[in-house]
Write an enzyme that holds these catalytic residues in place. Structure first.
Site, PDB file in Angstrom:
ATOM      1  N   GLN A  70      -6.321  -0.043   0.366  1.00  8.61           N
ATOM      2  CA  GLN A  70      -5.056   0.080   1.105  1.00  8.61           C
ATOM      3  C   GLN A  70      -4.795  -1.197   1.885  1.00  8.61           C
ATOM      4  OE1 GLN A  70      -3.250   2.929   0.776  1.00  8.61           O
ATOM      5  NE2 GLN A  70      -1.614   1.976   1.905  1.00  8.61           N
ATOM      6  N   PHE A  71      -4.266  -2.224   1.213  1.00  7.98           N
ATOM      7  CA  PHE A  71      -4.027  -3.505   1.877  1.00  7.98           C
ATOM      8  C   PHE A  71      -3.009  -3.379   3.007  1.00  7.98           C
ATOM      9  CE2 PHE A  71      -0.358  -3.654  -0.844  1.00  7.98           C
ATOM     10  CZ  PHE A  71       0.558  -4.430  -0.162  1.00  7.98           C
ATOM     11  N   THR A  72      -2.144  -2.365   2.957  1.00  5.40           N
ATOM     12  CA  THR A  72      -1.113  -2.229   3.983  1.00  5.40           C
ATOM     13  C   THR A  72      -1.694  -1.896   5.362  1.00  5.40           C
ATOM     14  OG1 THR A  72      -0.693   0.086   3.429  1.00  5.40           O
ATOM     15  CG2 THR A  72       0.670  -1.572   2.329  1.00  5.40           C
TER      16      THR A  72
END
Length: 140
Positions: A70-72
């Site tokens: 989950q890069f966000t």
């Protein structure tokens, strides 16, 4: 209580009792940092014992892991209305560290399921109890 992840409306990972873990990787993260985070996560005593006290770990309850990249999580919203992801790790490095985390977790947790790195996923969670915990390598 189910925790699951789908890609293109196809179920690719699902667990019952355990942790849904959203994993964000920064450019400064390393395998040593990941090891520290894994030890902390797996060792957390957040499941209730026979007296209703949060005293049991993932191993104690034979829990599972659902690991989702989950890069966000590295969205920086300080300036303007459009998030910046400059603090997120480069995709090649982030994917390698995500795969490392999966391998390491499988050494001590029998049931580890995953999302798909870089995919647009639909992640479902029914939170069973009071815990949603943020582990930040900068503060551990």
């Amino acid at each position: 209580m189910k925790r699951q992840v789908c890609v293109d409306n196809s179920l690719i990972g699902q667990i019952g009792k355990g942790y849904l873990v959203l994993i964000g990787v920064s450019d400064s993260d390393t395998e040593a940092v990941a090891d520290k985070m894994i030890r902390k996560m797996i060792g957390l005593r957040i499941f209730e014992d026979e007296n209703g006290k949060t005293n049991l770990s993932l191993a104690d309850v034979e829990g599972s892991l659902l690991l989702v990249s989950q890069f966000t999580l590295y969205a920086n919203c300080k300036k303007g209305n459009r998030p910046s992801f400059i603090e997120a790790g480069a995709p090649d490095k982030a994917e390698a560290l995500y795969e490392y985390i999966i391998r390491e977790c499988r050494k001590s947790v029998p049931n580890v399921r995953t999302g798909r790195f870089g995919a647009e996923m639909q992640v479902s969670l029914v939170n069973d109890g009071p815990f949603t915990i943020l582990l930040d390598s900068e503060t551990l």
